[in-house]
Write a protein that holds these residues in place. Structure first.
Motif, PDB file in Angstrom:
ATOM      1  N   CYS A 163      -8.317  53.914 -31.403  1.00 60.23           N
ATOM      2  CA  CYS A 163      -9.306  54.549 -30.525  1.00 60.23           C
ATOM      3  C   CYS A 163      -9.764  53.607 -29.416  1.00 60.23           C
ATOM      4  CB  CYS A 163     -10.507  55.014 -31.348  1.00 60.23           C
ATOM      5  SG  CYS A 163     -10.146  56.337 -32.528  1.00 60.23           S
ATOM      6  N   SER A 164      -9.874  52.304 -29.719  1.00 63.06           N
ATOM      7  CA  SER A 164     -10.273  51.350 -28.680  1.00 63.06           C
ATOM      8  C   SER A 164      -9.222  51.249 -27.591  1.00 63.06           C
ATOM      9  CB  SER A 164     -10.514  49.966 -29.302  1.00 63.06           C
ATOM     10  OG  SER A 164     -11.624  49.993 -30.173  1.00 63.06           O
ATOM     11  N   LEU A 229     -18.264  49.630 -29.211  1.00 60.40           N
ATOM     12  CA  LEU A 229     -17.773  48.472 -28.459  1.00 60.40           C
ATOM     13  C   LEU A 229     -17.680  48.783 -26.971  1.00 60.40           C
ATOM     14  CD1 LEU A 229     -14.974  47.114 -30.825  1.00 60.40           C
ATOM     15  CD2 LEU A 229     -17.295  46.251 -30.535  1.00 60.40           C
ATOM     16  N   GLN A 230     -17.248  49.987 -26.639  1.00 61.44           N
ATOM     17  CA  GLN A 230     -17.167  50.360 -25.227  1.00 61.44           C
ATOM     18  C   GLN A 230     -18.552  50.444 -24.592  1.00 61.44           C
ATOM     19  OE1 GLN A 230     -14.556  50.671 -23.264  1.00 61.44           O
ATOM     20  NE2 GLN A 230     -13.112  50.190 -24.889  1.00 61.44           N
ATOM     21  N   HIS A 300      -9.968  42.113 -24.535  1.00 65.99           N
ATOM     22  CA  HIS A 300      -9.797  43.569 -24.559  1.00 65.99           C
ATOM     23  C   HIS A 300     -10.269  44.116 -25.909  1.00 65.99           C
ATOM     24  CE1 HIS A 300      -7.853  47.496 -24.321  1.00 65.99           C
ATOM     25  NE2 HIS A 300      -7.634  47.254 -23.041  1.00 65.99           N
ATOM     26  N   PRO A 301     -11.014  45.235 -25.921  1.00 62.29           N
ATOM     27  CA  PRO A 301     -11.523  45.757 -27.199  1.00 62.29           C
ATOM     28  C   PRO A 301     -10.423  46.060 -28.208  1.00 62.29           C
ATOM     29  CG  PRO A 301     -12.580  46.843 -25.344  1.00 62.29           C
ATOM     30  CD  PRO A 301     -11.491  46.011 -24.766  1.00 62.29           C
ATOM     31  N   ALA A 302      -9.293  46.578 -27.747  1.00 63.28           N
ATOM     32  CA  ALA A 302      -8.206  46.882 -28.680  1.00 63.28           C
ATOM     33  C   ALA A 302      -7.664  45.613 -29.320  1.00 63.28           C
ATOM     34  CB  ALA A 302      -7.088  47.625 -27.941  1.00 63.28           C
ATOM     35  N   LEU A 303      -7.558  44.529 -28.553  1.00 65.85           N
ATOM     36  CA  LEU A 303      -7.071  43.270 -29.114  1.00 65.85           C
ATOM     37  C   LEU A 303      -8.085  42.695 -30.100  1.00 65.85           C
ATOM     38  CD1 LEU A 303      -5.523  41.564 -25.955  1.00 65.85           C
ATOM     39  CD2 LEU A 303      -4.399  42.962 -27.692  1.00 65.85           C
ATOM     40  N   VAL A 304      -9.366  42.826 -29.795  1.00 65.22           N
ATOM     41  CA  VAL A 304     -10.394  42.354 -30.719  1.00 65.22           C
ATOM     42  C   VAL A 304     -10.309  43.121 -32.037  1.00 65.22           C
ATOM     43  CG1 VAL A 304     -12.880  42.180 -31.113  1.00 65.22           C
ATOM     44  CG2 VAL A 304     -11.922  41.569 -28.891  1.00 65.22           C
ATOM     45  N   CYS A 305     -10.164  44.442 -31.962  1.00 64.60           N
ATOM     46  CA  CYS A 305     -10.048  45.243 -33.172  1.00 64.60           C
ATOM     47  C   CYS A 305      -8.779  44.899 -33.957  1.00 64.60           C
ATOM     48  CB  CYS A 305     -10.061  46.730 -32.830  1.00 64.60           C
ATOM     49  SG  CYS A 305     -11.647  47.340 -32.219  1.00 64.60           S
ATOM     50  N   ALA A 306      -7.696  44.601 -33.235  1.00 62.95           N
ATOM     51  CA  ALA A 306      -6.459  44.225 -33.915  1.00 62.95           C
ATOM     52  C   ALA A 306      -6.611  42.899 -34.651  1.00 62.95           C
ATOM     53  CB  ALA A 306      -5.310  44.149 -32.905  1.00 62.95           C
TER      54      ALA A 306
END
Length: 360
Positions: A163-164, A229-230, A300-306
């Motif tokens: 989703c991020s 996060l967004q 990047h939020p997606a990288l943080v979540c990963a």
């Protein structure tokens, strides 16, 4: 006298260059720079003249998310399950205890002279961010009570990553490199390997319905986390981090206290193990909240979540060694894929700053 002056040879403009060349040939040190003239800015004297290496902001954010966010959060799920197994502590009551650890941040805000609720122009968004985080944590704690801790964390982190990435592409038009997409795909694949066999063997009847509901709650928790996060990335004021941390505790208490007496039955922990789990959950969750909020402003939020998928590996280890719950071979395989994907994402974001320019 005038005739004598006329006899003096006037300097030839072209001859000056020939004379200078002859002097340069006879005196090799004449080409040295003139130190009496101001020199252009150069690399600091304490660093090598050819390059200067250092981590970029994205790399710093990812390491903070890995060490402070993922590893500490990996203990929260198993400790929450231990508190439920020993004292049948309701999820909303556990959320209340966690919110209490956020309230002392008000002393820091008062000491700095900052408003407790944030500036008026961003106050609504700050409250919305707190509501999303409270919803995410409430769904996570509820899911952990009906499904294995490792699987609940896996579904929540997987949904938050996907989703991020989608929200960043749609709302911010932020692109990702090929290595980043490879890492995201690998981490999501690892989560599917972990949780896939469990989803395929759901029991029929009430037990299977509760298990499916637990996975749905875990997915909703990840979705709320990605939205939060967004929203946090859109907040820009000096005391942003302590303000949102305090608001999380305040909003969490306002929501959890009425809901606890309406939806669940309050239980006072009696044994030291339950109190130890409650204190550990509150402290570790606070550390994870602060680290993730800082990291998402750098990377990047997606990288943080990963990178936060390291929480899954820690939760699986505690699930096996502490909770004595079975860990399937697919869990081990999926954890290995997740760790490899984290390594790819982290290595790709390592940078070296050469001659004053950052290369990511």
């Amino acid at each position: 006298m005038a005739e004598a002056l006329k006899g003096i040879r006037q300097p030839d403009p072209g001859g000056e260059e020939e004379v200078q060349e002859e002097l340069d040939a006879g005196y090799p040190y004449s080409n040295l720079p003139d130190f009496t003239q101001p020199s252009p800015p150069s690399t600091p004297a304490s660093l090598p003249s050819n390059h200067r290496c250092g981590p970029s902001d994205a790399t710093k954010g990812l390491f903070v998310a890995l060490l402070g966010g993922g590893l500490s959060a990996g203990f929260v799920g198993p400790f929450s399950r231990m508190a439920y197994q020993t004292s049948h502590l309701p999820s909303l009551e556990l959320l209340i205890f966690r919110c209490l650890f956020h309230l002392p941040i008000a002393l820091l805000l008062k000491f700095r002279g900052d408003p407790l609720l944030g500036p008026p122009d961003v106050r609504v968004r700050a409250f919305f961010h707190a509501m999303l985080n409270v919803l995410s944590i409430a769904c996570a704690y509820s899911a952990v009570q009906v499904v294995p801790a490792g699987n609940a964390v896996t579904v929540r982190k997987g949904s938050s990553t996907v989703c991020s990435a989608l929200l960043a592409l749609c709302l911010e038009s932020q692109g990702l490199s090929g290595y980043a997409w490879c890492g995201l795909f690998g981490s999501t694949l690892g989560l599917i390997i972990i949780v896939g066999p469990g989803l395929g063997t759901l029991q029929e009847g009430t037990t299977g319905l509760y298990t499916a509901l637990g996975y749905v709650l875990a997915f909703l928790g990840g979705l709320a986390l990605s939205l939060g996060l967004q929203v946090y990335r859109s907040l820009h004021f000096p005391s942003c981090l302590p303000t949102v941390a305090f608001l999380f505790g305040l909003v969490g208490l306002m929501v959890s206290l009425p809901g606890l007496f309406v939806l669940q039955t309050p239980v006072l922990p009696q044994d030291p193990l339950s109190w130890s789990c409650v204190v550990a959950v509150g402290l570790l969750a606070l550390v994870s909240f602060v680290c993730v909020s800082y990291a998402v402003t750098k990377a990047h939020p997606a990288l943080v979540c990963a990178v936060l998928h390291s929480e899954v590996v820690v939760a699986l280890m505690l699930q096996y060694y502490v909770l004595y719950e079975a860990v399937a071979p697919s869990d081990i395989m999926g954890a290995g894929v997740v760790l490899g994907s984290i390594a790819i994402i982290t290595a790709q974001n390592l940078s070296c700053e050469k001659e004053g320019q950052m290369e990511e």
